[in-house]
Design a protein around this motif. Structure first.
Motif, PDB file in Angstrom:
ATOM      1  N   SER A 212      33.464 -37.193   3.771  1.00 46.40           N
ATOM      2  CA  SER A 212      32.821 -38.113   2.844  1.00 46.40           C
ATOM      3  C   SER A 212      33.021 -39.543   3.309  1.00 46.40           C
ATOM      4  CB  SER A 212      33.428 -37.979   1.441  1.00 46.40           C
ATOM      5  OG  SER A 212      33.319 -36.668   0.975  1.00 46.40           O
ATOM      6  N   SER A 213      32.080 -40.402   2.928  1.00 45.08           N
ATOM      7  CA  SER A 213      32.207 -41.826   3.188  1.00 45.08           C
ATOM      8  C   SER A 213      33.218 -42.407   2.211  1.00 45.08           C
ATOM      9  CB  SER A 213      30.850 -42.504   3.004  1.00 45.08           C
ATOM     10  OG  SER A 213      30.983 -43.898   2.983  1.00 45.08           O
ATOM     11  N   LEU A 214      34.122 -43.203   2.700  1.00 44.41           N
ATOM     12  CA  LEU A 214      35.117 -43.815   1.814  1.00 44.41           C
ATOM     13  C   LEU A 214      34.470 -44.854   0.905  1.00 44.41           C
ATOM     14  CD1 LEU A 214      38.162 -43.825   1.185  1.00 44.41           C
ATOM     15  CD2 LEU A 214      38.365 -45.724   2.755  1.00 44.41           C
ATOM     16  N   THR A 215      33.463 -45.552   1.400  1.00 44.95           N
ATOM     17  CA  THR A 215      32.843 -46.618   0.625  1.00 44.95           C
ATOM     18  C   THR A 215      31.802 -46.121  -0.376  1.00 44.95           C
ATOM     19  OG1 THR A 215      31.235 -47.001   2.383  1.00 44.95           O
ATOM     20  CG2 THR A 215      33.221 -48.348   2.401  1.00 44.95           C
ATOM     21  N   LYS A 216      31.142 -44.996  -0.074  1.00 42.93           N
ATOM     22  CA  LYS A 216      30.076 -44.515  -0.956  1.00 42.93           C
ATOM     23  C   LYS A 216      30.445 -43.249  -1.714  1.00 42.93           C
ATOM     24  CE  LYS A 216      26.482 -46.546   1.863  1.00 42.93           C
ATOM     25  NZ  LYS A 216      25.349 -46.318   2.722  1.00 42.93           N
ATOM     26  N   ALA A 217      31.572 -42.650  -1.387  1.00 41.05           N
ATOM     27  CA  ALA A 217      32.065 -41.443  -2.064  1.00 41.05           C
ATOM     28  C   ALA A 217      31.012 -40.337  -2.136  1.00 41.05           C
ATOM     29  CB  ALA A 217      32.593 -41.774  -3.460  1.00 41.05           C
ATOM     30  N   GLU A 218      30.256 -40.170  -1.045  1.00 39.59           N
ATOM     31  CA  GLU A 218      29.276 -39.094  -0.993  1.00 39.59           C
ATOM     32  C   GLU A 218      29.613 -38.170   0.166  1.00 39.59           C
ATOM     33  OE1 GLU A 218      25.379 -40.361   1.077  1.00 39.59           O
ATOM     34  OE2 GLU A 218      26.084 -42.164   0.073  1.00 39.59           O
ATOM     35  N   SER A 219      29.368 -36.869  -0.022  1.00 41.37           N
ATOM     36  CA  SER A 219      29.639 -35.897   1.027  1.00 41.37           C
ATOM     37  C   SER A 219      28.558 -35.990   2.100  1.00 41.37           C
ATOM     38  CB  SER A 219      29.669 -34.493   0.423  1.00 41.37           C
ATOM     39  OG  SER A 219      29.945 -33.553   1.434  1.00 41.37           O
ATOM     40  N   LEU A 220      28.989 -36.159   3.344  1.00 39.24           N
ATOM     41  CA  LEU A 220      28.058 -36.309   4.456  1.00 39.24           C
ATOM     42  C   LEU A 220      28.006 -35.083   5.354  1.00 39.24           C
ATOM     43  CD1 LEU A 220      29.128 -39.926   5.414  1.00 39.24           C
ATOM     44  CD2 LEU A 220      27.143 -39.248   4.062  1.00 39.24           C
ATOM     45  N   LEU A 221      29.065 -34.287   5.329  1.00 35.67           N
ATOM     46  CA  LEU A 221      29.161 -33.115   6.194  1.00 35.67           C
ATOM     47  C   LEU A 221      30.032 -32.086   5.508  1.00 35.67           C
ATOM     48  CD1 LEU A 221      28.843 -31.841   9.109  1.00 35.67           C
ATOM     49  CD2 LEU A 221      30.974 -32.998   9.652  1.00 35.67           C
ATOM     50  N   THR A 222      29.550 -30.856   5.449  1.00 31.12           N
ATOM     51  CA  THR A 222      30.340 -29.759   4.881  1.00 31.12           C
ATOM     52  C   THR A 222      30.307 -28.589   5.847  1.00 31.12           C
ATOM     53  OG1 THR A 222      29.818 -30.426   2.616  1.00 31.12           O
ATOM     54  CG2 THR A 222      30.610 -28.180   2.937  1.00 31.12           C
ATOM     55  N   GLN A 223      31.471 -28.057   6.150  1.00 30.98           N
ATOM     56  CA  GLN A 223      31.586 -26.898   7.039  1.00 30.98           C
ATOM     57  C   GLN A 223      32.325 -25.801   6.287  1.00 30.98           C
ATOM     58  OE1 GLN A 223      30.602 -26.450  10.451  1.00 30.98           O
ATOM     59  NE2 GLN A 223      31.137 -24.363   9.935  1.00 30.98           N
ATOM     60  N   ASN A 224      31.632 -24.694   5.981  1.00 28.79           N
ATOM     61  CA  ASN A 224      32.292 -23.550   5.360  1.00 28.79           C
ATOM     62  C   ASN A 224      33.220 -22.906   6.374  1.00 28.79           C
ATOM     63  OD1 ASN A 224      30.976 -23.796   2.857  1.00 28.79           O
ATOM     64  ND2 ASN A 224      29.176 -22.792   3.677  1.00 28.79           N
ATOM     65  N   LEU A 225      34.354 -22.416   5.901  1.00 26.19           N
ATOM     66  CA  LEU A 225      35.368 -21.847   6.777  1.00 26.19           C
ATOM     67  C   LEU A 225      35.500 -20.348   6.545  1.00 26.19           C
ATOM     68  CD1 LEU A 225      38.131 -24.541   6.215  1.00 26.19           C
ATOM     69  CD2 LEU A 225      36.494 -24.409   8.101  1.00 26.19           C
ATOM     70  N   PRO A 226      35.467 -19.567   7.605  1.00 32.01           N
ATOM     71  CA  PRO A 226      35.693 -18.124   7.441  1.00 32.01           C
ATOM     72  C   PRO A 226      37.174 -17.838   7.225  1.00 32.01           C
ATOM     73  CG  PRO A 226      35.379 -18.638   9.757  1.00 32.01           C
ATOM     74  CD  PRO A 226      35.164 -19.918   8.989  1.00 32.01           C
ATOM     75  N   ALA A 227      37.490 -16.803   6.489  1.00 27.99           N
ATOM     76  CA  ALA A 227      38.884 -16.400   6.297  1.00 27.99           C
ATOM     77  C   ALA A 227      39.487 -16.065   7.661  1.00 27.99           C
ATOM     78  CB  ALA A 227      38.961 -15.201   5.362  1.00 27.99           C
ATOM     79  N   GLY A 228      40.749 -16.423   7.833  1.00 32.12           N
ATOM     80  CA  GLY A 228      41.459 -16.128   9.070  1.00 32.12           C
ATOM     81  C   GLY A 228      41.470 -17.262  10.080  1.00 32.12           C
ATOM     82  N   ILE A 229      40.679 -18.300   9.860  1.00 29.93           N
ATOM     83  CA  ILE A 229      40.625 -19.425  10.792  1.00 29.93           C
ATOM     84  C   ILE A 229      41.866 -20.293  10.633  1.00 29.93           C
ATOM     85  CG2 ILE A 229      39.369 -21.023   9.306  1.00 29.93           C
ATOM     86  CD1 ILE A 229      37.705 -21.804  11.766  1.00 29.93           C
ATOM     87  N   SER A 230      42.358 -20.844  11.737  1.00 25.45           N
ATOM     88  CA  SER A 230      43.533 -21.714  11.650  1.00 25.45           C
ATOM     89  C   SER A 230      43.273 -23.101  12.229  1.00 25.45           C
ATOM     90  CB  SER A 230      44.723 -21.074  12.362  1.00 25.45           C
ATOM     91  OG  SER A 230      44.423 -20.881  13.725  1.00 25.45           O
ATOM     92  N   GLN A 231      42.112 -23.284  12.863  1.00 22.21           N
ATOM     93  CA  GLN A 231      41.739 -24.612  13.346  1.00 22.21           C
ATOM     94  C   GLN A 231      40.228 -24.716  13.468  1.00 22.21           C
ATOM     95  OE1 GLN A 231      43.953 -24.718  17.007  1.00 22.21           O
ATOM     96  NE2 GLN A 231      42.163 -24.214  18.215  1.00 22.21           N
TER      97      GLN A 231
END
Length: 87
Positions: free
Chosen positions: A36-55
């Motif tokens: 998210s942008s710190l100044t506009k508080a809007e989400s700019l990028l979302t990445q769903n994570l699969p179970a089991g991921i560590s990085q």
């Protein structure tokens, strides 16, 4: 149980990507990382994570220089967040 993430970039200053390492493997099937942008508080990028991921490596090349927040979310609730600057 709170799952915390650790951002590898020790300077909190990044270029075109950011590497995120989780303290434990993601267990939830409804986990995501959001930028998210710190100044506009809007989400700019979302990445769903699969179970089991560590990085994960997030591609930030489409974002302009600025100050952002990367947040780890489970079930729609923010569990951890970190501020970083994109050069």
């Amino acid at each position: 149980r709170q799952r915390q993430m650790c951002i590898r970039d020790s300077t909190s200053s990044v270029e075109d990507h950011i590497d995120i390492t989780f303290r434990r493997e993601v267990e939830s099937s409804r986990a995501a990382v959001c930028v998210s942008s710190l100044t506009k508080a809007e989400s700019l990028l979302t990445q769903n994570l699969p179970a089991g991921i560590s990085q994960i490596r997030l591609d930030l090349s489409a974002l302009p220089a600025g100050v952002y927040v990367v947040s780890y979310m489970e079930e729609g609730c923010v569990k951890d967040s970190r501020k970083f600057t994109k050069n």
